[in-house]
Design a protein around this motif. Structure first.
Motif, PDB file in Angstrom:
ATOM      1  N   GLY A 114      -8.398 -12.823  -2.944  1.00  0.00           N
ATOM      2  CA  GLY A 114      -9.103 -11.555  -2.803  1.00  0.00           C
ATOM      3  C   GLY A 114      -8.181 -10.489  -2.230  1.00  0.00           C
ATOM      4  N   ILE A 115      -8.229  -9.302  -2.815  1.00  0.00           N
ATOM      5  CA  ILE A 115      -7.437  -8.178  -2.300  1.00  0.00           C
ATOM      6  C   ILE A 115      -8.399  -7.166  -1.677  1.00  0.00           C
ATOM      7  N   PRO A 116      -8.368  -6.995  -0.363  1.00  0.00           N
ATOM      8  CA  PRO A 116      -9.296  -6.054   0.257  1.00  0.00           C
ATOM      9  C   PRO A 116      -8.892  -4.608  -0.060  1.00  0.00           C
ATOM     10  N   ARG A 117      -9.796  -3.872  -0.727  1.00  0.00           N
ATOM     11  CA  ARG A 117      -9.483  -2.476  -1.069  1.00  0.00           C
ATOM     12  C   ARG A 117      -9.177  -1.677   0.190  1.00  0.00           C
ATOM     13  N   ASP A 118      -9.877  -2.028   1.278  1.00  0.00           N
ATOM     14  CA  ASP A 118      -9.698  -1.279   2.536  1.00  0.00           C
ATOM     15  C   ASP A 118      -8.304  -1.477   3.146  1.00  0.00           C
ATOM     16  N   TYR A 119      -7.503  -2.408   2.631  1.00  0.00           N
ATOM     17  CA  TYR A 119      -6.119  -2.577   3.106  1.00  0.00           C
ATOM     18  C   TYR A 119      -5.138  -1.688   2.328  1.00  0.00           C
ATOM     19  N   ARG A 138       2.662  -0.499  -1.083  1.00  0.00           N
ATOM     20  CA  ARG A 138       1.489  -0.785  -1.905  1.00  0.00           C
ATOM     21  C   ARG A 138       1.892  -1.378  -3.266  1.00  0.00           C
ATOM     22  N   GLN A 139       2.862  -0.724  -3.883  1.00  0.00           N
ATOM     23  CA  GLN A 139       3.277  -1.148  -5.219  1.00  0.00           C
ATOM     24  C   GLN A 139       3.891  -2.559  -5.200  1.00  0.00           C
ATOM     25  N   LYS A 140       4.747  -2.839  -4.191  1.00  0.00           N
ATOM     26  CA  LYS A 140       5.391  -4.167  -4.104  1.00  0.00           C
ATOM     27  C   LYS A 140       4.358  -5.265  -3.840  1.00  0.00           C
ATOM     28  N   VAL A 141       3.418  -4.964  -2.959  1.00  0.00           N
ATOM     29  CA  VAL A 141       2.419  -5.978  -2.604  1.00  0.00           C
ATOM     30  C   VAL A 141       1.517  -6.270  -3.804  1.00  0.00           C
ATOM     31  N   LEU A 142       1.117  -5.226  -4.523  1.00  0.00           N
ATOM     32  CA  LEU A 142       0.257  -5.441  -5.690  1.00  0.00           C
ATOM     33  C   LEU A 142       1.023  -6.135  -6.814  1.00  0.00           C
ATOM     34  N   ALA A 143       2.337  -5.864  -6.900  1.00  0.00           N
ATOM     35  CA  ALA A 143       3.160  -6.558  -7.896  1.00  0.00           C
ATOM     36  C   ALA A 143       3.208  -8.054  -7.589  1.00  0.00           C
ATOM     37  N   ALA A 144       3.237  -8.395  -6.293  1.00  0.00           N
ATOM     38  CA  ALA A 144       3.229  -9.809  -5.898  1.00  0.00           C
ATOM     39  C   ALA A 144       1.914 -10.464  -6.312  1.00  0.00           C
ATOM     40  N   ALA A 145       0.819  -9.716  -6.167  1.00  0.00           N
ATOM     41  CA  ALA A 145      -0.482 -10.244  -6.596  1.00  0.00           C
ATOM     42  C   ALA A 145      -0.479 -10.527  -8.102  1.00  0.00           C
ATOM     43  N   ASP A 146       0.169  -9.643  -8.861  1.00  0.00           N
ATOM     44  CA  ASP A 146       0.265  -9.842 -10.308  1.00  0.00           C
ATOM     45  C   ASP A 146       1.044 -11.112 -10.644  1.00  0.00           C
ATOM     46  N   LEU A 155      -5.073 -11.391   0.287  1.00  0.00           N
ATOM     47  CA  LEU A 155      -3.697 -10.904   0.095  1.00  0.00           C
ATOM     48  C   LEU A 155      -3.616  -9.417   0.421  1.00  0.00           C
ATOM     49  N   GLY A 156      -2.589  -9.044   1.196  1.00  0.00           N
ATOM     50  CA  GLY A 156      -2.412  -7.636   1.525  1.00  0.00           C
ATOM     51  C   GLY A 156      -1.037  -7.382   2.102  1.00  0.00           C
ATOM     52  N   PRO A 157      -0.787  -6.156   2.556  1.00  0.00           N
ATOM     53  CA  PRO A 157       0.492  -5.871   3.214  1.00  0.00           C
ATOM     54  C   PRO A 157       0.494  -6.439   4.636  1.00  0.00           C
ATOM     55  N   VAL A 158       1.698  -6.525   5.241  1.00  0.00           N
ATOM     56  CA  VAL A 158       1.812  -6.910   6.650  1.00  0.00           C
ATOM     57  C   VAL A 158       1.770  -5.659   7.517  1.00  0.00           C
ATOM     58  N   ALA A 159       2.507  -4.637   7.080  1.00  0.00           N
ATOM     59  CA  ALA A 159       2.624  -3.395   7.850  1.00  0.00           C
ATOM     60  C   ALA A 159       2.549  -2.232   6.875  1.00  0.00           C
ATOM     61  N   PRO A 160       2.134  -1.060   7.326  1.00  0.00           N
ATOM     62  CA  PRO A 160       1.951   0.072   6.417  1.00  0.00           C
ATOM     63  C   PRO A 160       3.255   0.630   5.845  1.00  0.00           C
ATOM     64  N   VAL A 210      10.013  -5.438   2.160  1.00  0.00           N
ATOM     65  CA  VAL A 210       8.565  -5.222   2.256  1.00  0.00           C
ATOM     66  C   VAL A 210       7.910  -6.579   2.469  1.00  0.00           C
ATOM     67  N   GLY A 211       6.929  -6.637   3.365  1.00  0.00           N
ATOM     68  CA  GLY A 211       6.272  -7.918   3.666  1.00  0.00           C
ATOM     69  C   GLY A 211       4.932  -8.059   2.974  1.00  0.00           C
ATOM     70  N   LEU A 212       4.714  -9.281   2.458  1.00  0.00           N
ATOM     71  CA  LEU A 212       3.437  -9.654   1.848  1.00  0.00           C
ATOM     72  C   LEU A 212       2.706 -10.560   2.837  1.00  0.00           C
ATOM     73  N   GLN A 213       1.421 -10.253   3.084  1.00  0.00           N
ATOM     74  CA  GLN A 213       0.668 -11.113   3.992  1.00  0.00           C
ATOM     75  C   GLN A 213      -0.397 -11.889   3.227  1.00  0.00           C
ATOM     76  N   LEU A 214      -0.448 -13.188   3.514  1.00  0.00           N
ATOM     77  CA  LEU A 214      -1.489 -14.056   2.957  1.00  0.00           C
ATOM     78  C   LEU A 214      -2.307 -14.592   4.126  1.00  0.00           C
ATOM     79  N   ILE A 215      -3.608 -14.384   4.069  1.00  0.00           N
ATOM     80  CA  ILE A 215      -4.492 -14.797   5.152  1.00  0.00           C
ATOM     81  C   ILE A 215      -5.416 -15.885   4.634  1.00  0.00           C
ATOM     82  N   GLY A 216      -5.580 -16.940   5.413  1.00  0.00           N
ATOM     83  CA  GLY A 216      -6.451 -18.035   4.995  1.00  0.00           C
ATOM     84  C   GLY A 216      -7.598 -18.218   5.975  1.00  0.00           C
ATOM     85  N   ASP A 217      -8.576 -19.020   5.581  1.00  0.00           N
ATOM     86  CA  ASP A 217      -9.649 -19.361   6.505  1.00  0.00           C
ATOM     87  C   ASP A 217      -9.079 -20.321   7.561  1.00  0.00           C
TER      88      ASP A 217
END
Lengths: 97, 492
Positions: free
Chosen positions: B263-268, B278-286, B401-406, B453-460
């Protein structure tokens, strides 16, 4: 609401925090704290009346063990980093003035 | 190639295969540190060469005798300076502890040493882990190995720079609000903040006890899994440590992401996020999508409330935890005093830096009678709402999935003048700590300024397995990322 921290409040915080604030630092601390409180006021937008404060995310239980000494006498090690010590005790300045 | 360009697991394998001796590995680390410390300043304390080599010798003998067979046996490591190391200065980068030599080691350090780790030094950090740049250290700042005019992030900036700069194969960091993940993002390193309770906090100098976790900072995802397997265990000395059902993190690495729900939170991805990040993180999702993951956008909600709730709780806990530094039992004591309370106040005012004092004062205030309900309890109620939002998300997704820092790493001397602005840069990391979740940070490319650029993955909670699956799959597709300092090491 813009917060204003008065001298009385910051002096009280100084006592609680055990910190000594001189003139200039006190003014800065008052400003810093007011700014942070203004910011965290954002939380008041949330209605939390029916929400329990969450101290722990996981259920916590007491962790018991037998009351048996396993680490021996550590007084020498505990005192090794003391700024001042005497006869196996910490030395502190006089507590009554 | 130098031995310091290998991952910890690769170096460990060569050591076990007798292609490299433990002494050679330690020498390579010490030499790399010698060559780079003037420019990086990753370390507060470098352990005496003779002691390191003697320890290497001891480990080699145990490997030869078949007593040490694990993946990290003989591999050099650096430890963040807020973890106790027996007989070695442990300052938490503070003046108030700048003469403190612990009589015991943190459980995490002990577990590494039992596995044959060779500790080469203690890394720089923000004072008491309070900061996002490593600039609040009493011992001066650390430089970013991608650009020495920039900060390495914080608070585990020294550990991230040491790894990214190829001074050590891996390091330990600690994470209270992003202090492993954000410096990894800024320095192009890989790190994980495990689920709260996974690694014992015994011997970690406490900042926010309900938030603090120790975790690995390494070159890649496989190292993180191997290191976490080594340090994670329940510990009777930390009553909040947890006996998990599984510690087999390495096993998850190669399971692939087919069918994994991300899941990619739009609010991130709203205001304040740098367009390139933003572009690098979304590319990683792709990339993960093309590997077979199911990727969807969703609304997490409450994102903007995480920082105020976090700072109230963290400062409250810090004000309580840092009461112990009073000039009596250890550490610095002021020179001139007449009575006890004056000694306390002068010791603490002289011993703590400005950011630490600021947080202790705010924490003392929000815990004081008359304000406790309005601030501290309000923050704990908000935390419950944030946790409920994550619970809802994890009912639908395996990984967020989201960024680590803005942004990428800021320039030195640009952050401390406006503390609130610095706090806001923690927007994507703090809720993970509030909710005890695991969060993994790994690089997802370089921005046009050359910074990672950092990619963050968050789990339960307790689902690190999903993070390792996704991170490893992405990393295989991405390929290696090296800092100029690591290239210098490779070319020497």
């Amino acid at each position: 609401m813009a917060h204003v921290i008065d001298d009385e409040t910051i002096d009280y915080v100084g006592i609680l925090a055990k910190l000594e604030l001189d003139g200039e630092e006190k003014e800065k601390a008052k400003k810093d704290m007011a700014q942070m409180l203004d910011y965290v006021d954002m939380l008041n937008e949330l209605d939390t009346d029916s929400v329990e404060p969450m101290t722990h995310v996981f259920p916590v239980n007491n962790v018991f063990r037998e009351d048996v000494v396993t680490n021996g006498d550590g007084s020498e090690e505990a005192l090794a980093n003391a700024p001042e010590k005497k006869e196996n005790q910490y030395v502190v300045p006089k507590t009554f003035v | 190639m130098s031995l310091m360009n290998l991952t910890a697991v690769e170096l460990g394998r060569k050591i076990r295969a007798k292609e490299v001796s433990v002494q050679e590995a330690a020498q390579a680390s010490l030499e790399s540190i010698d060559a780079k410390e003037d420019r990086l300043h990753s370390f507060i304390t470098r352990i005496d060469r003779k002691k390191v080599l003697a320890r290497a010798d001891e480990v080699q003998k145990k490997i030869d005798a078949g007593e040490l067979t694990g993946p990290l046996a003989g591999v050099p490591v650096a430890i963040k300076d807020n973890m106790n190391t027996k007989g070695v200065l442990t300052s938490a980068a503070s003046h108030i502890l700048d003469n403190f030599v612990p009589r015991f080691s943190a459980t995490a350090v002990e577990r590494l040493e039992q596995a044959g780790a060779v500790v080469v030094g203690k890394t720089n950090m923000d004072e008491f882990a309070m900061g996002s740049t490593t600039e609040t250290s009493y011992f001066g700042p650390t430089a970013n190995p991608f650009d020495t005019a920039r900060v390495p992030g914080g608070s585990s900036g020294g550990s991230a720079a040491a790894v990214s700069g190829a001074e050590v194969p891996y390091a330990l960091g600690s994470d209270t609000g992003g202090s492993i993940r954000q410096p990894c993002a800024y320095c192009g390193a890989t790190g994980i903040k495990p689920t709260y309770g996974t690694v014992s906090r015994y011997g970690l100098i406490a900042y926010g006890s309900s938030l603090d976790q120790i975790g690995p900072i390494a070159k890649d995802v496989s190292d993180c899994a191997a290191i976490l397997e080594t340090i994670a265990a329940p510990d009777e000395k930390d009553s909040t440590s947890v006996a998990r059902d599984s510690y087999a993190f390495t096993k998850s690495l190669t399971q692939g992401v087919k069918g994994l729900k991300i899941g990619i939170p739009r609010d991130y991805f709203g205001d304040g996020l740098d367009p390139e990040v933003r572009q690098k993180v979304l590319a990683a999702a792709d990339v993960l999508k093309s590997e077979g993951a199911i990727v969807e956008e969703f609304d997490l909600s409450l994102v903007q409330y995480a920082i105020p709730a976090y700072y109230l709780i963290a400062c409250a806990e810090a004000s309580s935890n840092l009461e112990r530094f009073d000039g009596v039992k250890y550490g610095y004591r002021t020179k001139d005093y007449e009575e006890l309370h004056q000694m306390y106040k002068k010791t603490r005012s002289e011993g703590f830096g400005p950011e630490v004092r600021r947080r202790i004062m705010l924490g003392s205030f929000v815990l004081s009678s008359g304000y406790y309900d309005a601030y501290y309890l309000k923050a704990l109620r908000t935390k419950a709402l944030i946790k409920a939002a994550f619970d809802k998300a994890f009912a639908r997704y395996d990984v967020i999935l989201g960024p680590v820092a803005p942004t990428t790493a800021p320039k030195m001397n640009s952050s401390l003048s406006d503390p609130l602005k610095m706090y806001l840069s923690d927007v994507y990391t703090v809720s993970v700590n509030l909710c005890c979740l695991p969060g993994l940070s790994l690089p997802c490319g370089l921005a046009s300024d050359g910074m990672p650029v950092g990619l963050q993955l968050i789990g339960d909670c307790f689902r690190e397995d999903n993070l390792f699956r996704a991170a490893y799959a992405y990393e295989q597709a991405r390929g290696p990322i090296m800092s100029p300092f690591a290239r210098e090491e490779a070319e020497k």
